[in-house]
Design a protein around this motif. Structure first.
Motif, short mmCIF file in Angstrom:
data_model
loop_
_atom_site.label_atom_id
_atom_site.label_comp_id
_atom_site.label_asym_id
_atom_site.label_seq_id
_atom_site.Cartn_x
_atom_site.Cartn_y
_atom_site.Cartn_z
N GLN A 110 45.17 14.01 19.56
CA GLN A 110 44.59 13.58 18.27
C GLN A 110 45.08 14.44 17.12
O GLN A 110 44.84 14.12 15.96
CB GLN A 110 43.05 13.62 18.34
CG GLN A 110 42.46 12.59 19.30
CD GLN A 110 42.37 13.11 20.74
OE1 GLN A 110 43.00 14.11 21.11
NE2 GLN A 110 41.61 12.41 21.55
N ARG B 11 54.01 8.96 8.23
CA ARG B 11 54.17 7.54 8.56
C ARG B 11 55.51 6.97 8.11
O ARG B 11 56.00 6.01 8.68
CB ARG B 11 53.01 6.73 7.95
CG ARG B 11 51.71 7.05 8.68
CD ARG B 11 50.49 6.42 8.08
NE ARG B 11 49.32 6.85 8.83
CZ ARG B 11 48.70 8.01 8.67
NH1 ARG B 11 49.13 8.87 7.78
NH2 ARG B 11 47.65 8.33 9.40
N GLU C 224 49.63 6.99 18.60
CA GLU C 224 50.48 5.79 18.49
C GLU C 224 50.16 5.01 17.22
O GLU C 224 51.04 4.68 16.43
CB GLU C 224 50.24 4.87 19.71
CG GLU C 224 50.76 5.42 21.03
CD GLU C 224 52.27 5.65 21.00
OE1 GLU C 224 52.98 4.74 20.54
OE2 GLU C 224 52.72 6.75 21.41
N THR C 225 48.88 4.73 17.02
CA THR C 225 48.49 3.93 15.86
C THR C 225 48.39 4.78 14.60
O THR C 225 48.40 4.26 13.48
CB THR C 225 47.12 3.26 16.09
OG1 THR C 225 46.15 4.31 16.24
CG2 THR C 225 47.12 2.38 17.33
N LYS C 226 48.22 6.09 14.75
CA LYS C 226 48.06 7.03 13.64
C LYS C 226 46.84 6.69 12.76
O LYS C 226 46.82 6.96 11.56
CB LYS C 226 49.33 7.08 12.78
CG LYS C 226 50.55 7.51 13.56
CD LYS C 226 51.76 7.67 12.67
CE LYS C 226 52.96 8.17 13.49
NZ LYS C 226 54.20 8.28 12.75
N GLU C 227 45.86 6.08 13.39
CA GLU C 227 44.66 5.70 12.62
C GLU C 227 43.87 6.96 12.25
O GLU C 227 43.51 7.76 13.12
CB GLU C 227 43.78 4.77 13.47
CG GLU C 227 42.64 4.17 12.69
CD GLU C 227 41.61 3.52 13.62
OE1 GLU C 227 40.46 3.39 13.20
OE2 GLU C 227 41.97 3.16 14.76
N ASP D 246 41.16 9.75 11.47
CA ASP D 246 39.84 9.98 12.05
C ASP D 246 39.06 10.99 11.18
O ASP D 246 39.05 12.19 11.44
CB ASP D 246 40.00 10.51 13.49
CG ASP D 246 38.67 10.57 14.23
OD1 ASP D 246 37.61 10.45 13.56
OD2 ASP D 246 38.69 10.74 15.45
N VAL E 201 43.99 12.12 14.05
CA VAL E 201 44.03 10.66 14.20
C VAL E 201 43.29 10.25 15.48
O VAL E 201 43.08 11.06 16.37
CB VAL E 201 45.50 10.16 14.26
CG1 VAL E 201 46.20 10.35 12.92
CG2 VAL E 201 46.29 10.84 15.37
N ARG E 202 42.93 8.96 15.52
CA ARG E 202 42.26 8.47 16.74
C ARG E 202 43.23 8.42 17.90
O ARG E 202 42.86 8.64 19.05
CB ARG E 202 41.70 7.07 16.49
CG ARG E 202 40.39 7.11 15.81
CD ARG E 202 39.76 5.75 15.69
NE ARG E 202 39.01 5.72 14.45
CZ ARG E 202 37.92 6.44 14.22
NH1 ARG E 202 37.42 7.21 15.17
NH2 ARG E 202 37.31 6.39 13.06
N ASP E 203 44.48 8.06 17.56
CA ASP E 203 45.48 7.84 18.60
C ASP E 203 46.85 8.08 17.95
O ASP E 203 47.13 7.53 16.89
CB ASP E 203 45.28 6.37 19.04
CG ASP E 203 46.39 5.82 19.89
OD1 ASP E 203 47.44 6.45 19.99
OD2 ASP E 203 46.19 4.72 20.44
#
Ligand code: PMP
Length: 442
Positions: free
Chosen positions: A360, A187, A380-383, A385, A376-378
């Motif tokens: 992902q 990040r 782009e957002t790097k959320e 998972d 990650v979920r996505d």
């Protein structure tokens, strides 16, 4: 989902169905060993033997071990088995008698470190080594304050658990402990060196402000439980400078990253061109035989040694030393540092090649044969998972491939195979991961 002290994929009673024999053994274990132990995987694994990179269950099914870094030169290595057996049949005494092997081994091991590090003290476990290193550092500095990363794991003694935040929120940190965020290269990118050093400096300033004199900054050479951050080589240097500027010592915890794990060097800290004040080590040191230790700069331990005697009944006993020497022989004879670098790179590239199909897979990182794959979920957002990560770990277990997960958000696949892993083993791993990803993602 609850993260149990970083063990996201721990077996939870009643969550999954297990066969009656397994269920019986789990109940017996619980009755005999009590409530503090955890088992890996939704369907816990019963193992009866190991050989090389393979582990076997009672039905003789083979599992590819891509996780156990203790047996880093392979399960049940004949060279280590023989060294232990021969020495056990000859003499098993302690460090209160003169014995030549400990001297030969200490000499060999210290030769792998910077010249400034001149003494080697032996313990039984990594926790034991960190406990001793902290005592020495606190004695040398006259301070108590400790800075660690926020999901670090350093061990289980009272003093070490107090600075092992990955044990979970139910295990209190000491009032003399401050945490800094992990060096999240995914990040933060290349700003990490300044950013991390600033956090370390701020943590020491905060300790001082609360009347706590700084003693040490300790970090694992690859930030294993924080999420596996090898970082750009050298990024740690500024944090070490900030540590020394605060009057504290730097302890390199090499329990995970030592003995060639990071591929390009014997020790994780060597990637960063820093010279630690103390180095702690353990796990793969005896390939399964308990042996661990602390390497230290002579000036740091001098006064401590004059004031306090050091004796550890089993630490550095004649058998442990023979096991450890056999491990060094194999690492050298089989060029395992180079193998870890080459096969590690190959494995990372193989996983990266799946990113187009499975976006992902947010990040594939690591050094040598210590690999982190962030889910990650996505992208782009790097959320993070965590749920899918847990599914992948359990899915691989069903494929008879063993890994685990790590990081504060428990969304990083922790892949840490024996250093003897081959390209064929890596291909086998990649094929299994692909099958699992197809079922967990999409
Ligand atoms: N330091 C690190 C970085 C570790 O990973 C561990 C064990 N996982 C320890 C210290 C403690 O070692 P041990 O379990 O041998 O006490």
């Amino acid at each position: 989902m609850k993260i149990d002290g970083g063990m996201v994929n721990a077996f939870i009673e009643g969550k999954t169905e297990v066969d009656s024999k397994t269920s019986e053994m789990i109940a017996r274990r619980r009755a005999l060993l009590g409530p503090a132990y955890r088992l890996f995987y939704e369907k816990p694994l019963h193992l009866v033997r190991g050989e090389g990179v393979w582990l076997y269950d009672p039905e003789d099914n083979a599992y590819l071990d891509a996780y156990n870094n203790v047996t880093s030169i392979g399960h049940c290595r004949p060279e280590v088995v023989k060294a232990i057996a021969d020495q056990t049949a000859t003499l098993a005494t302690n460090t209160r008698y003169i014995h030549e092997s400990i001297l030969d081994y200490a000499e060999r091991l210290l030769a792998t470190m910077p010249d400034e590090i001149g003494h080697m003290m032996f313990t039984c476990t990594g926790s034991d080594a960190n406990d001793l290193a902290v005592r020495i550092a606190q004695s040398f500095t006259g301070g108590l304050g400790i800075v660690v990363t926020e999901t670090a794991y350093h061990g289980i003694t009272q003093s070490v658990a107090e600075f092992s935040p990955s044990l979970g929120e139910n295990v209190d940190l000491g009032p003399h402990v401050r945490t800094v965020p992990a060096p999240d290269t995914y990040r933060l990118g290349e700003t990490i060196a300044d950013n991390f050093a600033e956090s370390v400096a701020a943590a020491f300033a905060d300790l001082k402000r609360h009347g706590i004199k700084p003693a040490l900054f300790i970090c694992d050479g690859i930030f294993a439980s924080d999420g596996i951050y090898e970082g750009i080589a050298g990024f740690l240097k500024k944090a070490v400078e900030a540590t020394h500027a605060a009057g504290a010592l730097y302890i390199a915890d090499e329990v995970q990253s030592g003995f060639g794990r990071t591929g390009d060097a014997m020790w994780g800290f060597q990637r960063h061109d820093v010279i630690p004040d103390l180095v702690t080590m353990g796990k793969p040191m005896g390939n399964g035989y308990p042996v661990a230790g602390v390497a230290v700069r002579p000036e740091v331990v001098n006064e401590f040694g004059l004031k306090a005697r050091y004796f550890n009944t089993f630490g550095g006993n004649a058998v442990a030393i023979k096991a450890a020497a056999a491990v060094l022989d194999v690492i050298e004879n089989e060029s395992l540092l180079a193998n870890a670098r080459q096969v590690g790179e190959y494995l990372r590239n193989g996983i990266r090649a799946m990113q187009a199909e499975f976006p992902q897979i947010g990040d594939v990182r690591g050094a040598g044969l210590f690999i982190g794959v962030e889910i990650v979920r996505d992208p782009e957002t790097k959320e993070p998972d965590m749920a899918t990560t847990t599914e992948i770990v359990n899915g691989l277990r069903e494929e008879r491939v063993l890994i685990s997960a790590c990081a504060k958000t428990a969304n990083v696949l922790k892949i840490r195979p024996p250093l003897i892993f081959t390209r064929d083993n890596a291909d086998y791993f990649i094929a299994a991961l692909k099958r699992v990803l197809k079922t967990c993602i999409n």
